[in-house]
Scaffold this active site. Structure first.
Site, PDB file in Angstrom:
ATOM      1  N   GLU A   1     -48.852   6.840 -52.644  1.00 51.53           N
ATOM      2  CA  GLU A   1     -49.874   6.165 -52.212  1.00 51.53           C
ATOM      3  C   GLU A   1     -49.430   4.669 -53.013  1.00 51.53           C
ATOM      4  O   GLU A   1     -50.299   3.813 -52.372  1.00 51.53           O
ATOM      5  CB  GLU A   1     -50.509   6.776 -53.343  1.00 51.53           C
ATOM      6  CG  GLU A   1     -51.414   8.194 -53.193  1.00 51.53           C
ATOM      7  CD  GLU A   1     -52.941   7.427 -52.715  1.00 51.53           C
ATOM      8  OE1 GLU A   1     -52.721   6.766 -52.488  1.00 51.53           O
ATOM      9  OE2 GLU A   1     -53.184   8.960 -52.090  1.00 51.53           O
TER      10      GLU A   1
ATOM     11  N   SER B   1     -61.215   6.749 -52.151  1.00 41.89           N
ATOM     12  CA  SER B   1     -60.677   5.775 -52.794  1.00 41.89           C
ATOM     13  C   SER B   1     -61.394   5.629 -54.301  1.00 41.89           C
ATOM     14  O   SER B   1     -62.316   6.641 -54.627  1.00 41.89           O
ATOM     15  CB  SER B   1     -59.854   4.896 -52.206  1.00 41.89           C
ATOM     16  OG  SER B   1     -59.132   4.061 -53.150  1.00 41.89           O
TER      17      SER B   1
END
Length: 554
Positions: free
Chosen positions: A327, A193
Protein backbone atom coordinates in the site's frame (compact mmCIF):
# COMPACT_ATOMS: atom_id res chain seq x y z
CA UNK A 1 -25.93 10.71 -34.05
CA UNK A 2 -27.44 8.13 -31.68
CA UNK A 3 -30.55 6.50 -33.15
CA UNK A 4 -33.79 6.13 -31.22
CA UNK A 5 -33.29 2.37 -31.22
CA UNK A 6 -30.14 2.85 -29.13
CA UNK A 7 -32.09 4.68 -26.43
CA UNK A 8 -33.95 2.99 -23.61
CA UNK A 9 -36.34 4.68 -21.17
CA UNK A 10 -36.98 3.74 -17.54
CA UNK A 11 -39.45 5.43 -15.21
CA UNK A 12 -38.46 6.14 -11.61
CA UNK A 13 -40.25 8.11 -8.91
CA UNK A 14 -38.80 11.44 -10.06
CA UNK A 15 -39.61 10.98 -13.77
CA UNK A 16 -38.24 9.12 -16.80
CA UNK A 17 -34.55 8.59 -17.56
CA UNK A 18 -33.35 7.88 -21.09
CA UNK A 19 -30.25 5.70 -21.22
CA UNK A 20 -28.29 3.83 -23.85
CA UNK A 21 -27.55 0.27 -24.87
CA UNK A 22 -23.94 -0.91 -24.62
CA UNK A 23 -22.13 -4.08 -25.57
CA UNK A 24 -20.12 -5.86 -22.88
CA UNK A 25 -16.69 -7.38 -23.61
CA UNK A 26 -18.26 -10.83 -23.90
CA UNK A 27 -20.68 -9.56 -26.56
CA UNK A 28 -23.82 -9.47 -24.44
CA UNK A 29 -26.05 -6.43 -24.09
CA UNK A 30 -26.19 -3.99 -21.20
CA UNK A 31 -27.78 -0.63 -20.44
CA UNK A 32 -26.27 2.54 -18.98
CA UNK A 33 -28.12 5.45 -17.37
CA UNK A 34 -25.63 8.18 -16.50
CA UNK A 35 -25.93 11.46 -14.69
CA UNK A 36 -29.20 10.80 -12.87
CA UNK A 37 -29.75 13.54 -10.25
CA UNK A 38 -30.50 11.95 -6.87
CA UNK A 39 -30.96 15.13 -4.76
CA UNK A 40 -31.53 18.83 -5.23
CA UNK A 41 -28.41 20.73 -6.36
CA UNK A 42 -26.53 21.62 -3.12
CA UNK A 43 -25.95 25.23 -4.15
CA UNK A 44 -26.79 28.63 -2.69
CA UNK A 45 -28.44 28.23 0.71
CA UNK A 46 -28.06 24.42 0.42
CA UNK A 47 -24.24 24.63 0.37
CA UNK A 48 -22.78 22.62 3.30
CA UNK A 49 -26.27 21.39 4.23
CA UNK A 50 -27.62 17.81 4.22
CA UNK A 51 -28.88 16.77 0.76
CA UNK A 52 -32.51 17.56 0.03
CA UNK A 53 -34.79 15.02 -1.71
CA UNK A 54 -35.54 15.70 -5.37
CA UNK A 55 -39.26 15.57 -6.11
CA UNK A 56 -39.06 15.46 -9.89
CA UNK A 57 -36.61 15.86 -12.75
CA UNK A 58 -36.37 19.21 -14.58
CA UNK A 59 -37.68 17.52 -17.76
CA UNK A 60 -40.33 14.79 -18.21
CA UNK A 61 -37.74 12.63 -20.01
CA UNK A 62 -34.18 13.24 -18.83
CA UNK A 63 -31.27 12.52 -21.18
CA UNK A 64 -29.04 10.13 -19.22
CA UNK A 65 -26.73 9.09 -22.03
CA UNK A 66 -23.75 11.01 -20.63
CA UNK A 67 -22.35 11.81 -17.21
CA UNK A 68 -22.84 15.21 -15.63
CA UNK A 69 -20.62 17.35 -13.42
CA UNK A 70 -18.41 15.88 -10.73
CA UNK A 71 -17.81 17.70 -7.44
CA UNK A 72 -15.52 20.68 -7.94
CA UNK A 73 -12.04 19.29 -7.34
CA UNK A 74 -8.67 18.58 -8.91
CA UNK A 75 -8.52 15.66 -11.33
CA UNK A 76 -5.50 13.67 -10.18
CA UNK A 77 -4.90 12.29 -13.67
CA UNK A 78 -4.98 15.60 -15.57
CA UNK A 79 -4.04 17.86 -12.60
CA UNK A 80 -6.79 20.24 -13.76
CA UNK A 81 -9.67 21.61 -11.70
CA UNK A 82 -13.04 20.35 -12.90
CA UNK A 83 -16.70 20.04 -11.99
CA UNK A 84 -19.07 22.25 -10.01
CA UNK A 85 -21.10 22.34 -6.82
CA UNK A 86 -24.06 20.88 -8.72
CA UNK A 87 -22.65 17.35 -8.62
CA UNK A 88 -25.13 14.98 -6.96
CA UNK A 89 -25.53 12.49 -9.79
CA UNK A 90 -25.50 8.72 -9.96
CA UNK A 91 -25.00 6.18 -12.74
CA UNK A 92 -26.91 2.90 -13.10
CA UNK A 93 -25.57 0.03 -15.21
CA UNK A 94 -27.58 -3.14 -15.71
CA UNK A 95 -27.31 -6.28 -17.85
CA UNK A 96 -31.10 -6.71 -17.86
CA UNK A 97 -34.17 -4.52 -17.63
CA UNK A 98 -36.88 -7.15 -17.89
CA UNK A 99 -36.69 -9.08 -14.64
CA UNK A 100 -39.01 -12.01 -15.50
CA UNK A 101 -39.68 -12.14 -11.79
CA UNK A 102 -35.99 -12.49 -10.88
CA UNK A 103 -34.25 -9.31 -9.77
CA UNK A 104 -30.45 -9.11 -9.82
CA UNK A 105 -28.16 -8.33 -6.87
CA UNK A 106 -27.15 -4.67 -6.67
CA UNK A 107 -23.65 -3.35 -6.00
CA UNK A 108 -23.23 0.31 -4.98
CA UNK A 109 -19.66 1.63 -5.21
CA UNK A 110 -18.20 4.56 -3.21
CA UNK A 111 -15.08 6.00 -4.84
CA UNK A 112 -11.95 6.93 -2.93
CA UNK A 113 -9.73 9.99 -3.17
CA UNK A 114 -8.92 11.16 0.37
CA UNK A 115 -12.42 12.70 0.67
CA UNK A 116 -11.24 15.48 -1.66
CA UNK A 117 -10.69 13.97 -5.14
CA UNK A 118 -12.43 11.66 -7.57
CA UNK A 119 -15.88 10.78 -8.86
CA UNK A 120 -17.95 7.73 -9.71
CA UNK A 121 -17.66 8.34 -13.44
CA UNK A 122 -16.63 5.80 -16.03
CA UNK A 123 -13.22 7.32 -16.76
CA UNK A 124 -12.04 5.22 -13.80
CA UNK A 125 -15.02 3.11 -12.76
CA UNK A 126 -16.62 1.52 -15.81
CA UNK A 127 -18.18 -1.72 -14.50
CA UNK A 128 -18.41 -3.98 -17.59
CA UNK A 129 -16.67 -6.95 -15.96
CA UNK A 130 -18.99 -6.85 -12.96
CA UNK A 131 -22.06 -6.69 -15.23
CA UNK A 132 -20.91 -9.84 -17.03
CA UNK A 133 -21.33 -11.66 -13.71
CA UNK A 134 -25.01 -10.72 -13.46
CA UNK A 135 -25.31 -7.76 -11.10
CA UNK A 136 -26.67 -4.22 -11.34
CA UNK A 137 -24.01 -1.58 -10.60
CA UNK A 138 -24.47 1.93 -9.19
CA UNK A 139 -21.66 4.49 -9.06
CA UNK A 140 -22.06 8.13 -7.99
CA UNK A 141 -20.55 11.45 -6.99
CA UNK A 142 -20.73 12.93 -3.51
CA UNK A 143 -19.54 16.25 -2.13
CA UNK A 144 -15.82 16.41 -1.39
CA UNK A 145 -13.43 18.55 0.65
CA UNK A 146 -15.00 21.53 2.42
CA UNK A 147 -18.17 21.17 0.34
CA UNK A 148 -18.78 17.74 1.84
CA UNK A 149 -17.13 17.76 5.23
CA UNK A 150 -17.08 21.27 6.71
CA UNK A 151 -18.24 21.35 10.34
CA UNK A 152 -19.49 24.42 12.23
CA UNK A 153 -22.43 23.28 14.35
CA UNK A 154 -22.94 26.64 16.07
CA UNK A 155 -24.18 27.90 12.69
CA UNK A 156 -26.02 24.78 11.56
CA UNK A 157 -23.23 23.33 9.39
CA UNK A 158 -23.57 19.82 10.78
CA UNK A 159 -20.72 18.10 8.94
CA UNK A 160 -20.74 14.79 7.07
CA UNK A 161 -22.72 16.23 4.15
CA UNK A 162 -20.73 13.91 1.87
CA UNK A 163 -21.71 10.86 3.94
CA UNK A 164 -25.30 12.02 3.87
CA UNK A 165 -25.09 12.28 0.08
CA UNK A 166 -24.03 8.64 0.08
CA UNK A 167 -26.97 7.73 2.31
CA UNK A 168 -29.29 9.58 -0.07
CA UNK A 169 -28.00 7.35 -2.89
CA UNK A 170 -28.81 4.26 -0.82
CA UNK A 171 -32.32 5.57 -0.26
CA UNK A 172 -32.70 6.27 -4.01
CA UNK A 173 -31.53 2.74 -4.79
CA UNK A 174 -34.01 1.27 -2.32
CA UNK A 175 -36.82 3.21 -3.94
CA UNK A 176 -35.96 2.90 -7.64
CA UNK A 177 -33.50 0.12 -8.46
CA UNK A 178 -36.15 -2.54 -9.14
CA UNK A 179 -37.09 -0.54 -12.26
CA UNK A 180 -33.60 -1.34 -13.60
CA UNK A 181 -33.84 -5.07 -12.82
CA UNK A 182 -32.09 -4.75 -9.45
CA UNK A 183 -33.15 -6.25 -6.13
CA UNK A 184 -33.52 -3.59 -3.39
CA UNK A 185 -33.45 -6.44 -0.85
CA UNK A 186 -29.98 -7.57 -1.92
CA UNK A 187 -27.68 -4.54 -1.99
CA UNK A 188 -23.90 -4.70 -1.44
CA UNK A 189 -22.15 -1.47 -0.50
CA UNK A 190 -18.47 -1.39 -1.39
CA UNK A 191 -15.73 1.19 -1.63
CA UNK A 192 -11.99 1.76 -1.76
CA UNK A 193 -9.73 3.93 0.46
CA UNK A 194 -11.89 6.90 1.62
CA UNK A 195 -14.75 4.95 0.02
CA UNK A 196 -13.86 1.97 2.22
CA UNK A 197 -13.90 4.23 5.29
CA UNK A 198 -17.31 5.50 4.19
CA UNK A 199 -18.67 1.96 3.77
CA UNK A 200 -17.44 1.05 7.25
CA UNK A 201 -19.06 4.12 8.80
CA UNK A 202 -22.37 3.22 7.13
CA UNK A 203 -21.98 -0.38 8.33
CA UNK A 204 -21.66 0.92 11.90
CA UNK A 205 -24.69 3.21 11.53
CA UNK A 206 -28.25 1.99 12.19
CA UNK A 207 -29.54 4.81 10.00
CA UNK A 208 -27.58 3.61 6.95
CA UNK A 209 -27.47 -0.12 7.61
CA UNK A 210 -31.15 -0.68 6.82
CA UNK A 211 -30.46 0.07 3.13
CA UNK A 212 -27.82 -2.56 2.37
CA UNK A 213 -27.14 -6.19 3.16
CA UNK A 214 -23.42 -6.82 2.60
CA UNK A 215 -20.32 -4.61 2.84
CA UNK A 216 -16.83 -4.55 1.29
CA UNK A 217 -14.05 -2.25 2.55
CA UNK A 218 -11.02 -2.11 0.25
CA UNK A 219 -7.94 -0.47 1.83
CA UNK A 220 -10.01 1.64 4.19
CA UNK A 221 -11.88 1.30 7.49
CA UNK A 222 -13.18 3.78 10.03
CA UNK A 223 -10.51 3.22 12.70
CA UNK A 224 -7.57 4.11 10.47
CA UNK A 225 -5.54 7.02 11.74
CA UNK A 226 -6.46 9.27 8.81
CA UNK A 227 -10.18 8.45 8.67
CA UNK A 228 -11.74 11.02 11.00
CA UNK A 229 -11.33 14.80 11.12
CA UNK A 230 -9.55 16.35 14.09
CA UNK A 231 -10.43 19.85 15.40
CA UNK A 232 -13.04 20.32 12.67
CA UNK A 233 -14.49 23.61 13.97
CA UNK A 234 -11.03 25.18 14.03
CA UNK A 235 -10.47 24.05 10.46
CA UNK A 236 -13.71 25.70 9.38
CA UNK A 237 -12.70 28.99 11.03
CA UNK A 238 -9.22 28.82 9.52
CA UNK A 239 -10.62 28.22 6.04
CA UNK A 240 -12.95 31.22 6.41
CA UNK A 241 -9.98 33.46 7.24
CA UNK A 242 -8.03 32.08 4.28
CA UNK A 243 -10.85 33.04 1.91
CA UNK A 244 -11.21 36.54 3.30
CA UNK A 245 -13.29 36.51 6.51
CA UNK A 246 -12.56 39.74 8.45
CA UNK A 247 -14.90 39.19 11.39
CA UNK A 248 -14.26 37.12 14.50
CA UNK A 249 -17.68 35.64 15.25
CA UNK A 250 -18.96 32.30 14.02
CA UNK A 251 -21.75 34.21 12.27
CA UNK A 252 -19.08 36.03 10.25
CA UNK A 253 -17.35 32.74 9.54
CA UNK A 254 -20.63 31.21 8.38
CA UNK A 255 -21.43 34.12 6.08
CA UNK A 256 -18.00 33.82 4.46
CA UNK A 257 -18.20 30.05 4.03
CA UNK A 258 -21.64 30.27 2.46
CA UNK A 259 -20.76 33.01 -0.03
CA UNK A 260 -17.10 32.49 -0.94
CA UNK A 261 -16.46 31.37 -4.53
CA UNK A 262 -16.11 27.60 -4.73
CA UNK A 263 -12.71 28.07 -6.38
CA UNK A 264 -11.47 29.83 -3.24
CA UNK A 265 -12.95 27.32 -0.78
CA UNK A 266 -11.43 24.33 -2.55
CA UNK A 267 -8.27 26.17 -3.57
CA UNK A 268 -7.42 27.16 0.00
CA UNK A 269 -8.45 23.95 1.78
CA UNK A 270 -4.93 22.55 2.21
CA UNK A 271 -4.05 25.71 4.14
CA UNK A 272 -6.01 24.46 7.18
CA UNK A 273 -3.76 21.45 7.72
CA UNK A 274 -2.02 21.64 11.09
CA UNK A 275 1.73 21.41 11.66
CA UNK A 276 1.26 17.96 13.21
CA UNK A 277 -0.71 16.73 10.20
CA UNK A 278 1.99 18.03 7.88
CA UNK A 279 4.62 16.26 9.96
CA UNK A 280 2.72 12.99 9.72
CA UNK A 281 2.08 13.39 6.02
CA UNK A 282 -1.72 13.41 6.29
CA UNK A 283 -2.78 16.18 3.88
CA UNK A 284 -6.50 15.43 4.21
CA UNK A 285 -8.14 18.50 5.74
CA UNK A 286 -11.86 17.75 5.58
CA UNK A 287 -13.19 14.31 6.54
CA UNK A 288 -16.00 12.68 8.51
CA UNK A 289 -16.72 13.77 12.08
CA UNK A 290 -18.73 12.29 14.93
CA UNK A 291 -22.16 13.87 14.49
CA UNK A 292 -23.39 16.12 17.26
CA UNK A 293 -26.60 15.28 19.06
CA UNK A 294 -29.77 16.05 17.10
CA UNK A 295 -27.92 16.42 13.78
CA UNK A 296 -30.12 15.79 10.74
CA UNK A 297 -29.83 12.19 9.56
CA UNK A 298 -26.91 11.58 11.95
CA UNK A 299 -24.73 8.72 10.67
CA UNK A 300 -21.67 8.71 12.95
CA UNK A 301 -23.36 8.97 16.32
CA UNK A 302 -20.42 7.70 18.39
CA UNK A 303 -16.77 6.81 17.99
CA UNK A 304 -16.45 3.98 15.44
CA UNK A 305 -14.27 1.88 17.73
CA UNK A 306 -16.94 2.03 20.46
CA UNK A 307 -19.57 0.77 18.00
CA UNK A 308 -17.37 -2.14 16.87
CA UNK A 309 -16.81 -3.10 20.52
CA UNK A 310 -20.58 -3.27 21.10
CA UNK A 311 -21.32 -6.99 20.64
CA UNK A 312 -23.24 -7.84 17.45
CA UNK A 313 -24.06 -4.18 16.81
CA UNK A 314 -23.98 -4.69 13.03
CA UNK A 315 -26.17 -7.78 13.19
CA UNK A 316 -25.71 -10.35 10.41
CA UNK A 317 -24.30 -8.24 7.57
CA UNK A 318 -21.31 -10.09 6.02
CA UNK A 319 -18.14 -8.03 5.64
CA UNK A 320 -15.20 -8.33 3.26
CA UNK A 321 -12.11 -6.41 4.36
CA UNK A 322 -8.60 -6.24 2.98
CA UNK A 323 -5.58 -4.34 1.73
CA UNK A 324 -2.88 -4.49 -0.91
CA UNK A 325 0.49 -5.94 -0.04
CA UNK A 326 2.49 -2.77 -0.73
CA UNK A 327 0.00 0.00 0.00
CA UNK A 328 2.70 2.47 1.02
CA UNK A 329 4.19 2.75 -2.48
CA UNK A 330 1.69 5.53 -3.18
CA UNK A 331 3.20 7.56 -0.32
CA UNK A 332 6.66 7.43 -1.88
CA UNK A 333 5.74 10.04 -4.49
CA UNK A 334 6.09 12.71 -1.80
CA UNK A 335 8.49 10.90 0.53
CA UNK A 336 11.10 10.36 -2.18
CA UNK A 337 11.70 14.13 -2.20
CA UNK A 338 12.68 14.22 1.48
CA UNK A 339 14.23 10.87 2.37
CA UNK A 340 16.79 12.63 4.57
CA UNK A 341 13.96 14.10 6.67
CA UNK A 342 12.54 10.63 7.31
CA UNK A 343 16.02 9.26 7.96
CA UNK A 344 16.53 11.78 10.76
CA UNK A 345 13.03 11.52 12.22
CA UNK A 346 11.08 8.28 11.82
CA UNK A 347 9.20 9.19 15.00
CA UNK A 348 6.90 11.17 12.66
CA UNK A 349 5.47 7.78 11.63
CA UNK A 350 4.53 6.73 15.16
CA UNK A 351 0.71 6.48 15.05
CA UNK A 352 -0.87 9.22 17.13
CA UNK A 353 -2.87 6.50 18.88
CA UNK A 354 0.30 5.22 20.56
CA UNK A 355 0.33 6.71 24.06
CA UNK A 356 3.79 8.23 23.90
CA UNK A 357 4.13 11.96 24.48
CA UNK A 358 5.54 14.15 21.74
CA UNK A 359 8.94 15.77 22.15
CA UNK A 360 10.06 13.22 24.73
CA UNK A 361 13.04 10.91 24.94
CA UNK A 362 10.65 7.92 24.84
CA UNK A 363 9.24 9.11 21.52
CA UNK A 364 12.71 9.60 20.05
CA UNK A 365 13.77 6.14 21.22
CA UNK A 366 10.66 4.57 19.71
CA UNK A 367 11.47 6.29 16.41
CA UNK A 368 14.94 4.74 16.52
CA UNK A 369 13.43 1.35 17.35
CA UNK A 370 11.16 1.61 14.28
CA UNK A 371 14.19 2.47 12.15
CA UNK A 372 16.18 -0.51 13.43
CA UNK A 373 13.25 -2.87 12.85
CA UNK A 374 12.34 -1.78 9.32
CA UNK A 375 15.73 -0.71 7.97
CA UNK A 376 18.07 -3.14 9.79
CA UNK A 377 20.84 -0.65 10.40
CA UNK A 378 20.59 1.07 7.01
CA UNK A 379 19.58 4.66 6.36
CA UNK A 380 16.33 5.77 4.73
CA UNK A 381 17.51 6.27 1.15
CA UNK A 382 16.72 5.29 -2.44
CA UNK A 383 18.13 1.81 -1.82
CA UNK A 384 15.67 1.20 1.03
CA UNK A 385 12.45 2.57 -0.48
CA UNK A 386 10.82 -0.87 -0.29
CA UNK A 387 11.31 -0.82 3.48
CA UNK A 388 9.92 2.72 3.63
CA UNK A 389 6.93 1.62 1.54
CA UNK A 390 6.31 -1.22 4.01
CA UNK A 391 6.51 1.16 6.98
CA UNK A 392 4.19 3.69 5.36
CA UNK A 393 1.75 1.00 4.27
CA UNK A 394 1.64 -0.35 7.83
CA UNK A 395 1.27 3.13 9.32
CA UNK A 396 -1.54 4.29 7.03
CA UNK A 397 -3.41 1.04 6.36
CA UNK A 398 -2.26 -2.36 7.58
CA UNK A 399 -1.97 -1.97 11.36
CA UNK A 400 -5.54 -0.82 11.74
CA UNK A 401 -6.97 -3.08 9.07
CA UNK A 402 -5.62 -5.92 11.22
CA UNK A 403 -6.98 -4.34 14.39
CA UNK A 404 -10.37 -3.86 12.71
CA UNK A 405 -10.40 -7.53 11.69
CA UNK A 406 -9.62 -8.60 15.25
CA UNK A 407 -12.25 -6.31 16.76
CA UNK A 408 -14.78 -7.71 14.30
CA UNK A 409 -13.81 -11.30 15.10
CA UNK A 410 -14.10 -10.66 18.84
CA UNK A 411 -17.29 -8.60 18.96
CA UNK A 412 -19.33 -9.15 15.78
CA UNK A 413 -20.06 -12.88 15.92
CA UNK A 414 -23.21 -12.68 13.76
CA UNK A 415 -21.33 -11.10 10.85
CA UNK A 416 -19.04 -13.33 8.73
CA UNK A 417 -15.73 -11.66 7.88
CA UNK A 418 -13.65 -12.47 4.79
CA UNK A 419 -10.16 -10.91 4.79
CA UNK A 420 -7.87 -10.56 1.76
CA UNK A 421 -4.36 -9.47 0.80
CA UNK A 422 -4.10 -8.37 -2.85
CA UNK A 423 -0.53 -8.97 -4.04
CA UNK A 424 -0.72 -9.36 -7.82
CA UNK A 425 1.71 -7.19 -9.78
CA UNK A 426 0.83 -6.95 -13.47
CA UNK A 427 -0.03 -4.70 -16.40
CA UNK A 428 -3.22 -3.42 -14.78
CA UNK A 429 -1.51 -2.12 -11.61
CA UNK A 430 -2.28 1.30 -13.00
CA UNK A 431 -1.60 3.51 -9.99
CA UNK A 432 1.92 2.18 -9.55
CA UNK A 433 2.55 2.64 -13.28
CA UNK A 434 1.39 6.25 -13.09
CA UNK A 435 3.71 6.88 -10.13
CA UNK A 436 6.62 5.36 -12.09
CA UNK A 437 7.76 3.65 -8.89
CA UNK A 438 9.87 0.55 -9.49
CA UNK A 439 8.71 -1.16 -6.30
CA UNK A 440 7.38 -4.73 -6.47
CA UNK A 441 3.90 -5.61 -5.25
CA UNK A 442 0.47 -3.96 -5.36
CA UNK A 443 0.36 -0.26 -4.58
CA UNK A 444 -2.62 1.47 -2.95
CA UNK A 445 -5.59 1.35 -5.39
CA UNK A 446 -3.81 -1.10 -7.73
CA UNK A 447 -6.64 -3.64 -7.39
CA UNK A 448 -9.18 -1.28 -8.96
CA UNK A 449 -8.27 -1.87 -12.61
CA UNK A 450 -8.82 -5.60 -12.01
CA UNK A 451 -12.42 -4.72 -11.17
CA UNK A 452 -13.29 -1.72 -13.33
CA UNK A 453 -12.32 -0.69 -16.83
CA UNK A 454 -10.11 2.40 -16.51
CA UNK A 455 -11.06 4.31 -19.65
CA UNK A 456 -8.68 7.14 -18.78
CA UNK A 457 -5.69 4.75 -19.00
CA UNK A 458 -6.82 2.14 -21.54
CA UNK A 459 -4.70 -1.02 -21.38
CA UNK A 460 -5.72 -4.12 -23.32
CA UNK A 461 -4.73 -7.48 -21.87
CA UNK A 462 -4.97 -10.80 -23.70
CA UNK A 463 -7.87 -13.06 -22.76
CA UNK A 464 -5.41 -15.81 -21.72
CA UNK A 465 -3.14 -13.49 -19.70
CA UNK A 466 -2.57 -13.63 -15.94
CA UNK A 467 -4.07 -10.13 -15.73
CA UNK A 468 -7.32 -11.35 -17.31
CA UNK A 469 -7.36 -14.30 -14.93
CA UNK A 470 -6.93 -12.09 -11.86
CA UNK A 471 -9.59 -9.73 -13.17
CA UNK A 472 -11.97 -12.67 -13.52
CA UNK A 473 -11.18 -13.83 -9.97
CA UNK A 474 -11.77 -10.38 -8.52
CA UNK A 475 -15.07 -9.74 -10.29
CA UNK A 476 -16.29 -13.29 -9.70
CA UNK A 477 -15.52 -13.28 -5.98
CA UNK A 478 -16.95 -9.80 -5.42
CA UNK A 479 -20.17 -10.65 -7.25
CA UNK A 480 -20.42 -14.06 -5.54
CA UNK A 481 -20.22 -12.18 -2.26
CA UNK A 482 -22.97 -9.84 -3.46
CA UNK A 483 -25.15 -12.78 -4.47
CA UNK A 484 -24.55 -15.25 -1.66
CA UNK A 485 -22.57 -13.56 1.14
CA UNK A 486 -19.72 -15.94 0.30
CA UNK A 487 -17.03 -15.07 -2.30
CA UNK A 488 -16.26 -18.72 -3.11
CA UNK A 489 -19.42 -20.81 -2.68
CA UNK A 490 -18.80 -24.55 -2.89
CA UNK A 491 -20.81 -24.96 -6.08
CA UNK A 492 -18.71 -22.43 -8.04
CA UNK A 493 -16.52 -24.80 -10.02
CA UNK A 494 -14.90 -21.91 -11.92
CA UNK A 495 -12.78 -21.19 -8.83
CA UNK A 496 -10.18 -23.77 -7.84
CA UNK A 497 -9.70 -22.32 -4.35
CA UNK A 498 -11.91 -21.57 -1.34
CA UNK A 499 -11.88 -18.45 0.83
CA UNK A 500 -12.33 -19.29 4.51
CA UNK A 501 -13.81 -16.66 6.81
CA UNK A 502 -11.94 -15.28 9.81
CA UNK A 503 -12.54 -17.41 12.92
CA UNK A 504 -14.54 -15.87 15.74
CA UNK A 505 -12.78 -15.17 19.03
CA UNK A 506 -14.25 -14.93 22.52
CA UNK A 507 -14.01 -11.22 23.41
CA UNK A 508 -13.03 -12.06 26.98
CA UNK A 509 -10.41 -14.69 26.19
CA UNK A 510 -6.66 -14.16 25.94
CA UNK A 511 -6.63 -16.39 22.90
CA UNK A 512 -4.23 -15.06 20.29
CA UNK A 513 -5.99 -13.74 17.21
CA UNK A 514 -5.32 -15.66 13.99
CA UNK A 515 -6.10 -13.81 10.76
CA UNK A 516 -7.29 -16.21 8.05
CA UNK A 517 -6.59 -14.42 4.79
CA UNK A 518 -6.94 -15.05 1.06
CA UNK A 519 -3.80 -13.96 -0.76
CA UNK A 520 -5.03 -12.78 -4.17
CA UNK A 521 -2.59 -13.21 -7.03
CA UNK A 522 -2.47 -15.41 -10.14
CA UNK A 523 -2.98 -18.45 -7.87
CA UNK A 524 -5.06 -17.34 -4.88
CA UNK A 525 -4.51 -19.32 -1.69
CA UNK A 526 -5.32 -19.11 1.99
CA UNK A 527 -2.58 -17.85 4.32
CA UNK A 528 -2.50 -17.01 8.02
CA UNK A 529 -1.42 -13.71 9.55
CA UNK A 530 0.00 -11.79 6.55
CA UNK A 531 3.04 -9.65 7.41
CA UNK A 532 3.11 -11.32 10.82
CA UNK A 533 6.56 -10.07 11.79
CA UNK A 534 5.63 -6.44 11.18
CA UNK A 535 2.22 -6.73 12.82
CA UNK A 536 3.79 -8.43 15.86
CA UNK A 537 6.23 -5.53 16.13
CA UNK A 538 3.34 -3.06 16.35
CA UNK A 539 1.42 -5.30 18.72
CA UNK A 540 4.46 -5.10 20.99
CA UNK A 541 4.54 -1.31 20.70
CA UNK A 542 0.86 -0.99 21.59
CA UNK A 543 1.20 -3.48 24.43
CA UNK A 544 3.99 -1.37 25.92
CA UNK A 545 2.26 1.99 25.59
CA UNK A 546 -1.49 1.22 25.44
CA UNK A 547 -1.77 -2.20 27.15
CA UNK A 548 -3.19 -3.61 23.91
CA UNK A 549 -3.48 -2.79 20.19
CA UNK A 550 -7.27 -2.76 20.60
CA UNK A 551 -7.11 -0.04 23.27
CA UNK A 552 -6.74 3.04 21.15
CA UNK A 553 -8.40 6.43 21.22
CA UNK A 554 -9.02 7.82 17.77
Amino acid sequence: MMSASDRINVTVRQGTVSGIKLQLPNGSESFAFRGIPYAKPPVGQLRHKPPQPLDKFPKPVLDCSVERDVCYSKNLFTQQMEGSENCLFLNVYTPQLKSDGKLLPVMVFIHGGAFMYGSGNSDCYSPEYFLQEGVVMVTFNYRLGPLGFLYLPSQGIEGNAGLKDQLMVLKWVSENISNFGGDPNNVTLFGESAGGVSVHLHLLSPRSRQYFHKAICQSGCSIMEWAMQLNPEEKARTLAKLVGCKGESDADVYETLMTAPVEDLVGQMLGVITAEEKLRGLPMPFKPVVDYENATDAIVTKSPIDVIKTPNSISNIPLMLGANNREGTIMLLDAIKKLDVYDKDLARLIPRTVNVSSNTLARKELGEEIKRFYFRGKSVCKETVIQLANLMGDYYFVIFNNACAELHARYQHQSPLFYYNFSFDGLLNIYKKMLKMNVPGACHADELAYQFLFRIVPIDVAADSLEARVRYYMCRMWTNFAKYGNPTPVDDSSLSFRWDPVSKVDPNSREEFQLNCLNIDAKPRMIKNPDKGRIDFWRGVYKRYNEDILKVKL
